[in-house]
Design an enzyme around this catalytic site. Sequence first.
Site: not given
Length: 271
Positions: A156, A169
């Site tokens: 990401s 995350y």
Amino acid sequence: MPLKCYDRLSGQVALVTGANSGIGKGVAIALGSEGAKVVINYVADEEAAQEVVHAIKEAGSDAIAIKADVSKEDQVKAMFKEAIKELGTVDILVNNAGMQRDCSFADMTLKDWQFVLDVNLTGQFLCAREAVREFLKRGIKPEISCSAGKIICMSSVHEVIPWAGHVNYAASKGGVMLMMKSIAQELGPKSIRVNSIAPGAIKTPINTSAWETPEAEKELLKLIPYKRVGDPMDVGRLAVFLASDESEYIHGTTLFIDGGMTLYPGFTTNG
Ligand code: NAD
């Protein structure tokens, strides 16, 4: 209209985790459309997994769905065993399964932290380890690919952009970055190619609230210099390139696919 099957990946078997939704679904269909046989991993919603199987068969290749929770060692081992029994081997792993459990830092429970790390980081470790064991056992088949195997980790932009309210995350994706690079350093000499894809904002169920209303999308576009929210097929096309021998000399790196989200867009009018 069925997708046309090309052949950049024909003769190869790909396993895509979390392939019944969002980016994983797009990647699985893109790989299948290039001739790869695809294992559609899912943890819930078998019907959605079977729809992806159907789409790949329509495109002219083959696919099977296998249920497994990627954070569970026994289930990951059983998935690879079944995939190899059914399709002969695994040539390409796309470590895509991932999730968010967002919370302000002070209120984040150990359970919220652990759950995200277990799926997003440990899950990628467990699948990569099984894939590497198969690649080492099989070795290179030059008629199929120059490499003994390819691993693509779905990271990401948050492997480099800190993300308040999403510490678990962001930490998991930062971990994926150095896990990927370390595996690449260790296994490059065995012709195993390892890279990451780092998407910015892609329209999927993981982030619906960020784009589902025009107001939300307008806000999101402030972070994207290219002024378009991404589509799973943007990522699918990149995964095909990274899985194919066209990218043979790309190893141990992260390719960002983010419309420029990592360009510090806040500075655009601040010079
Ligand atoms: P999604 O929710 O549509 O897909 C996530 C998939 O992972 C689902 O199929 C889900 O069932 C699966 N999954 C979750 N836990 C699992 C487990 N324990 N075992 C097996 N499968 C499991 O979301 P998405 O946006 O398609 O996310 C896919 C990947 O892309 C994730 O790793 C995510 O972090 C990453 N990503 C997404 C975006 C984005 O903007 N959508 C941006 C950057 C990175």
